[in-house]
Design an enzyme around this catalytic site. Structure first.
Site, mmCIF file in Angstrom:
data_model
loop_
_atom_site.group_PDB
_atom_site.id
_atom_site.type_symbol
_atom_site.label_atom_id
_atom_site.label_comp_id
_atom_site.label_asym_id
_atom_site.label_seq_id
_atom_site.Cartn_x
_atom_site.Cartn_y
_atom_site.Cartn_z
ATOM 1 N N HIS A 54 -59.107 -7.449 -11.446
ATOM 2 C CA HIS A 54 -58.836 -8.092 -10.270
ATOM 3 C C HIS A 54 -59.244 -7.466 -9.164
ATOM 4 C CE1 HIS A 54 -55.672 -9.261 -13.084
ATOM 5 N NE2 HIS A 54 -55.377 -10.506 -12.699
ATOM 6 N N GLU A 78 -57.765 -19.750 -17.416
ATOM 7 C CA GLU A 78 -56.897 -19.262 -18.562
ATOM 8 C C GLU A 78 -55.631 -20.001 -18.613
ATOM 9 O OE1 GLU A 78 -56.647 -14.962 -18.124
ATOM 10 O OE2 GLU A 78 -54.647 -14.766 -19.067
ATOM 11 N N GLU A 135 -55.786 -16.729 -24.152
ATOM 12 C CA GLU A 135 -54.849 -15.415 -24.388
ATOM 13 C C GLU A 135 -53.764 -15.835 -25.422
ATOM 14 O OE1 GLU A 135 -53.679 -13.042 -21.205
ATOM 15 O OE2 GLU A 135 -51.904 -12.524 -22.082
ATOM 16 N N ASP A 160 -47.794 -8.800 -23.820
ATOM 17 C CA ASP A 160 -49.133 -8.119 -23.519
ATOM 18 C C ASP A 160 -49.217 -7.034 -24.711
ATOM 19 O OD1 ASP A 160 -49.805 -10.153 -21.917
ATOM 20 O OD2 ASP A 160 -49.732 -9.007 -20.036
ATOM 21 N N HIS A 176 -50.150 -15.970 -24.622
ATOM 22 C CA HIS A 176 -49.866 -17.203 -23.875
ATOM 23 C C HIS A 176 -49.756 -18.462 -24.762
ATOM 24 C CE1 HIS A 176 -52.118 -15.511 -19.848
ATOM 25 N NE2 HIS A 176 -51.072 -14.843 -20.173
ATOM 26 N N ASP A 233 -58.619 -13.595 -24.125
ATOM 27 C CA ASP A 233 -57.737 -12.366 -23.712
ATOM 28 C C ASP A 233 -56.829 -11.831 -25.113
ATOM 29 O OD1 ASP A 233 -58.759 -11.920 -21.325
ATOM 30 O OD2 ASP A 233 -56.763 -12.582 -20.208
ATOM 31 N N ASP A 290 -44.466 -12.742 -22.044
ATOM 32 C CA ASP A 290 -45.746 -12.215 -22.127
ATOM 33 C C ASP A 290 -45.544 -10.560 -22.260
ATOM 34 O OD1 ASP A 290 -48.295 -12.286 -22.033
ATOM 35 O OD2 ASP A 290 -48.703 -12.814 -19.961
#
Ligand code: XLS
Ligand code: NI
Ligand code: NI
Length: 481
Positions: free
Chosen positions: A147, A277, A313, A354, A316, A341, A352
């Site tokens: 980002h 996304e 993802e 991750d 997600h 992702d 999430d």
């Protein structure tokens, strides 16, 4: 600058929100603190290695006991006609790997990487960028994702932010060399308080314009760095309650925003794929790009099909009540599978988290979709995944990526075995065999009307319905793992 100066006084600055950690977080200074104006005397540049003692990671095969070696990922090995590295196109997510601190809503940072000096200065951003490239070279990954705001600090004005970004991006360009590129870049449109009502779907016109300016710049730098895709994740594009929300108007605004992005992409000659996304919620109660099917319908309604693909993802997917495999297949059959992702959630935890994907069975299903899609280039597998809070050694950064890469490589090997062996494909083919008949073809061509079908049903009587062979399908799948 004032904002940055205050960092001098505050030794430990923690900005923590929800469970996602894109935080501008400080660590206890362990080296020459980078000067907040971007100077750090002679030690602005880190001297020597960031990961001393860690060699270039090599493939040693499944019998290796070396935790700093690949057991399954053999970059040059050809599987189903393609090198493993070309199937995978792995990417490191800068925000997790280099900005993740281990902080959570209940506690501060746990990771104090030796190169961090406790500031969010441009000098620190550059030093971190050097760590990123040493890591990429040692792990043997050719792509990275970022980002705008995780690679460079936000200034007091948009102009100042852009200048900081340019300075860091110039260094990244130099460090990339000829091999490494961004898999994708994106604008961070969710951390800064101005985006609290959303960015492209904010009720404030000024915020919409600011977000557009940020996307323009992020697309410029992604293009400059040779990025192959550009992502839109609308973390705050959604609502908390419909009572104060004009959903139709917000969605129209989002579509206008995307149309402007498409026009700008064409104007600057950026050849990367634009990716949406999907995610159902977090931080919003309801995110507009809920899942692949919702995003596909949005693209269709607003005439954007053909301009966008999806970045699926896995975590997600499960948040939206689907498996990752379901989301990948939904994207694939709509011609929208653009990127993955690569992460996973925790089966007992709802949000999430991750995590690095470590489930071989899930990885095999993911790779089945990728194989059916003929690969996902120019997309790839971005490790949108973070080390657990409790993993605090520098070495853990390597181990986490190695296990993630090996899991997907193992998934590829298993999926290829399934495809080559053919029994599962045959089971599916047989299941729909009745539609291979002449009348079946007529139905599939859309040429069978209800009167015709009624005539046939009367003629045939009660249909014989065969077994779906569900457990056999599971058995065949397992035998390839
Ligand atoms: C957050 C998203 C985010 C996007 C990039 O949940 O996964 O990390 O990938 O903005
Ligand atoms: Ni993501
Ligand atoms: Ni995510």
């Amino acid at each position: 600058m004032n904002k940055m100066k205050s960092g001098r006084v505050v030794l430990l600055l923690l900005l923590c929100w929800n469970v996602a950690n894109f935080a501008v977080i400080a660590a206890a200074p362990q080296t020459c603190p980078a000067n907040l104006q971007g100077q750090c005397g002679e030690s602005e540049e880190w001297k020597g290695e960031f990961f001393p003692g860690i060699p270039k990671i090599k493939y040693e095969g499944p019998n290796s006991k070396n935790h700093l070696a690949f057991k399954w990922y053999n970059a040059e090995e050809v599987i189903l006609g393609k090198k493993m590295k070309d199937w995978m196109r792995f990417s490191v997510a800068f925000w997790h790997t280099f900005r993740g601190t281990g902080g959570d809503p209940f506690g501060g940072p746990t990771k104090f990487w030796p190169w961090e000096d406790g500031t969010n200065s441009v000098a620190m951003a550059k030093r971190r960028m050097r760590a990123n490239f040493e890591f990429l070279n040692k792990i043997g990954v050719d792509y990275w994702c970022f980002h705008d705001r995780d690679i460079a600090p936000e200034g007091d004005t948009l102009k100042e932010s852009n200048e900081y970004l340019d300075e860091v991006v110039a260094l990244a360009k130099e460090l990339q060399g000829s091999k490494i590129k961004p898999l994708w870049g994106t604008a961070q449109l969710f951390v800064q308080p101005r985006y609290m009502h959303g960015a492209a779907t904010s009720s404030e016109l000024g915020v919409y314009a600011y977000a557009a300016a940020q996307v323009k710049k992020a697309m410029d730098v992604t293009n400059y760095l040779g990025g192959e895709n550009y992502v839109f994740w609308g973390g705050r594009e959604g609502y908390q309650t419909l009572l104060n929300t004009d959903m139709e108007r917000e969605l129209n605004h989002l579509a206008s925003f995307f149309h402007s992005a498409v026009a700008y992409k064409k104007k600057i000659g950026f050849n990367g794929t634009l990716l949406i996304e999907p995610k159902p919620q977090e931080p919003t109660k309801h995110q507009y790009d809920w899942d692949a099917a919702t995003a596909a319908n949005f693209l269709r309604k607003y005439g954007l099909l053909g301009e966008f693909k999806l970045n699926i993802e896995c975590n997600h997917a499960t948040l939206s009540g689907h498996s990752c495999h379901h989301e990948l297949e939904t994207a694939r059959i709509n011609g929208l599978l653009g990127n993955i992702d690569a992460n996973t959630g925790d089966p007992q935890v709802g949000w999430d988290t991750d995590q690095f994907l470590t489930d071989i069975s899930e990885a095999t299903m993911v790779m089945l979709s990728v194989i059916r899609n003929g690969g996902i280039a120019p997309g790839g597998f971005n490790f949108d995944a973070k080390l657990r809070r409790e993993s605090t050694d520098v070495e853990d950064i390597f181990i986490a990526h190695i296990v993630g890469m090996d899991t997907l490589a193992r998934g590829l090997r298993s999926a290829a075995k399934l495809v080559e062996e053919g029994s599962l494909t045959e089971l599916v083919r047989k299941r729909y065999e009745s539609f291979d008949s002449e009348i079946g073809k007529k139905i599939e061509a859309g040429d069978a009307d209800l009167e015709f079908l009624e005539k046939k049903a009367l003629e045939w009587g009660e249909p014989k319905v065969p077994s779906a062979k569900q457990e056999l399908a599971e058995m065949l799948f397992q035998s390839a793992l």
